[in-house]
Scaffold this motif. Structure first.
Motif, PDB file in Angstrom:
ATOM      1  N   ALA A   1       0.832  -1.204   0.000  1.00 13.77           N
ATOM      2  CA  ALA A   1       0.000   0.000   0.000  1.00 13.77           C
ATOM      3  C   ALA A   1       0.865   1.252   0.000  1.00 13.77           C
ATOM      4  CB  ALA A   1      -0.933  -0.009   1.206  1.00 13.77           C
ATOM      5  N   ARG A   2       1.933   1.222   0.764  1.00 13.59           N
ATOM      6  CA  ARG A   2       2.845   2.358   0.815  1.00 13.59           C
ATOM      7  C   ARG A   2       3.482   2.621  -0.549  1.00 13.59           C
ATOM      8  NH1 ARG A   2       2.749   6.642   3.153  1.00 13.59           N
ATOM      9  NH2 ARG A   2       2.966   7.344   1.006  1.00 13.59           N
ATOM     10  N   GLU A   3       3.845   1.544  -1.248  1.00 15.32           N
ATOM     11  CA  GLU A   3       4.465   1.693  -2.565  1.00 15.32           C
ATOM     12  C   GLU A   3       3.508   2.316  -3.576  1.00 15.32           C
ATOM     13  OE1 GLU A   3       5.817  -2.217  -3.486  1.00 15.32           O
ATOM     14  OE2 GLU A   3       7.612  -2.072  -2.210  1.00 15.32           O
ATOM     15  N   THR A   4       2.230   1.926  -3.504  1.00 15.21           N
ATOM     16  CA  THR A   4       1.239   2.542  -4.398  1.00 15.21           C
ATOM     17  C   THR A   4       1.082   4.022  -4.092  1.00 15.21           C
ATOM     18  OG1 THR A   4       0.021   0.462  -4.662  1.00 15.21           O
ATOM     19  CG2 THR A   4      -1.168   2.488  -5.160  1.00 15.21           C
ATOM     20  N   ALA A   5       0.998   4.348  -2.813  1.00 13.50           N
ATOM     21  CA  ALA A   5       0.869   5.758  -2.426  1.00 13.50           C
ATOM     22  C   ALA A   5       2.101   6.550  -2.859  1.00 13.50           C
ATOM     23  CB  ALA A   5       0.673   5.865  -0.917  1.00 13.50           C
ATOM     24  N   ASP A   6       3.280   5.964  -2.715  1.00 13.80           N
ATOM     25  CA  ASP A   6       4.506   6.638  -3.152  1.00 13.80           C
ATOM     26  C   ASP A   6       4.477   6.898  -4.657  1.00 13.80           C
ATOM     27  OD1 ASP A   6       5.499   6.612  -0.584  1.00 13.80           O
ATOM     28  OD2 ASP A   6       6.807   4.877  -0.898  1.00 13.80           O
ATOM     29  N   ARG A   7       3.983   5.928  -5.404  1.00 10.78           N
ATOM     30  CA  ARG A   7       3.893   6.091  -6.859  1.00 10.78           C
ATOM     31  C   ARG A   7       2.995   7.265  -7.214  1.00 10.78           C
ATOM     32  NH1 ARG A   7       1.502   1.423 -10.926  1.00 10.78           N
ATOM     33  NH2 ARG A   7       1.582   2.674 -12.850  1.00 10.78           N
ATOM     34  N   ILE A   8       1.883   7.411  -6.492  1.00  8.78           N
ATOM     35  CA  ILE A   8       0.961   8.523  -6.724  1.00  8.78           C
ATOM     36  C   ILE A   8       1.615   9.842  -6.352  1.00  8.78           C
ATOM     37  CG2 ILE A   8      -1.185   9.579  -5.895  1.00  8.78           C
ATOM     38  CD1 ILE A   8      -2.312   6.705  -5.658  1.00  8.78           C
ATOM     39  N   GLU A   9       2.249   9.870  -5.201  1.00  4.63           N
ATOM     40  CA  GLU A   9       2.854  11.111  -4.718  1.00  4.63           C
ATOM     41  C   GLU A   9       4.038  11.526  -5.579  1.00  4.63           C
ATOM     42  OE1 GLU A   9       3.551   9.928  -0.718  1.00  4.63           O
ATOM     43  OE2 GLU A   9       1.518  10.459  -0.039  1.00  4.63           O
ATOM     44  N   ASP A  10       4.806  10.551  -6.055  1.00  5.50           N
ATOM     45  CA  ASP A  10       5.951  10.868  -6.916  1.00  5.50           C
ATOM     46  C   ASP A  10       5.503  11.510  -8.223  1.00  5.50           C
ATOM     47  OD1 ASP A  10       7.640   9.846  -5.012  1.00  5.50           O
ATOM     48  OD2 ASP A  10       7.983   7.938  -6.031  1.00  5.50           O
TER      49      ASP A  10
END
Length: 299
Positions: free
Chosen positions: A50-59
């Motif tokens: 979940a953190r990786e998906t959120a990071d992808r969005i934020e990046d």
């Protein structure tokens, strides 16, 4: 298409859920990323997907919040909705991809295999639907900032039609369609739309299935699906309610609902009861042109 909306995507730690979360953010949504981070069979747990998906969005310049938890827990889904509202002030759409597999032929299936899959897919959908529908109903009745329709998208599968080795998964996915149709009828009065997505894509859950043999990422990857849930969550779909949309590669379809086909009627003022002998006598008339060996091998 989703500017100034808040979208909850359950099961967004990978595959279809991840691609949908990213696509919704690309279309302007603030995304709440839910995932429990389990293996395909439902074992284990990991907050990192979940953190990786959120990071992808934020990046990419979007806004996302991670919400780690189990959608089969009714108290958790209530907290998921409450925390989202506390953080962002509203929820405009929800879609639930959370799922696992425990494949086995029906004559070999263990009770635990049945229960686990029904729990995650069907109870998980009920849990999410109940939590968000309670919130939306209360907010609508209070006229509390309900400036646009809300959208609920349930995730079913073509396997709802039946698939050897997946009695539990097929039953759950068919049940989700019944849940969606009922929810669509119940929530429409509160300006909420409920629809279903029937995706076919190459993911970790499908890569070993015989039907996906020869499929490749370019023509059947999960990145080809999110246009449908983005559309369903948007105001462009304001007149779409109780509909199941299927997408497989480049093919988009409307899935038919269960309905009666050809019928024969008797005069109820006389004897409206159908006897077995009468059914036998008129069977060819009833079924002319209808395939009655629908689930024979190779169907």
């Amino acid at each position: 298409m989703l500017e100034e909306t808040v979208q909850i995507v359950c099961g967004a730690g990978g595959g279809l859920g991840e691609e949908t979360a990213v696509a919704m953010a690309d279309h302007g949504a603030t995304v709440v990323v839910n995932d429990l981070g389990v293996d395909v069979d439902g074992t284990g747990a990991d907050a990192e997907p979940a953190r990786e998906t959120a990071d992808r969005i934020e990046d990419a310049g979007g806004e996302a919040m991670v919400h780690y938890g189990d959608v089969t827990d009714l108290s958790y889904t209530e907290a998921l909705v409450a925390d989202t509202v506390e953080e962002y002030g509203a929820v405009h759409g929800v879609i639930n991809y959370a799922g696992i597999l425990r494949d086995s032929m029906v004559f070999n299936m263990e009770e635990a295999e049945w229960d686990a899959v029904i729990d995650v897919h069907l109870k998980g959908h009920f849990s999410v639907v109940r939590a968000i529908s309670r919130h939306w109903r209360e907010r609508y009745k209070a006229r509390d900032g309900f400036e646009r329709q809300r959208s609920l998208t349930c995730v079913s599968s073509g396997v709802a039609a039946g698939n050897p080795g997946q009695a539990n998964y097929s039953a759950a996915k068919a049940g989700i369609l019944g849940l969606m149709r009922t929810t669509a009828r119940e929530l429409h009065q509160y300006d909420v739309r409920a629809n279903a997505l029937w995706p076919t894509a190459l993911t970790r859950m499908t890569e070993d299935l015989p039907g996906m043999a020869g499929a490749d990422e370019g023509t059947m990857g999960p990145q080809l699906v999110p246009g449908v849930p983005v559309f369903l969550a948007s105001e462009a779909a304001e007149d779409v309610n109780g509909v199941t949309l299927a997408v497989a590669g480049g093919t988009l379809s409307v899935v038919s609902d269960p309905e009666r086909g050809r019928s024969l009627s008797k005069d109820l003022d006389a004897d409206g009861r159908w006897t077995a002998a009468e059914i036998e006598a008129r069977w060819d008339e009833l079924t002319d042109g209808v395939n009655t060996m629908r689930m024979s091998p190779g169907y």
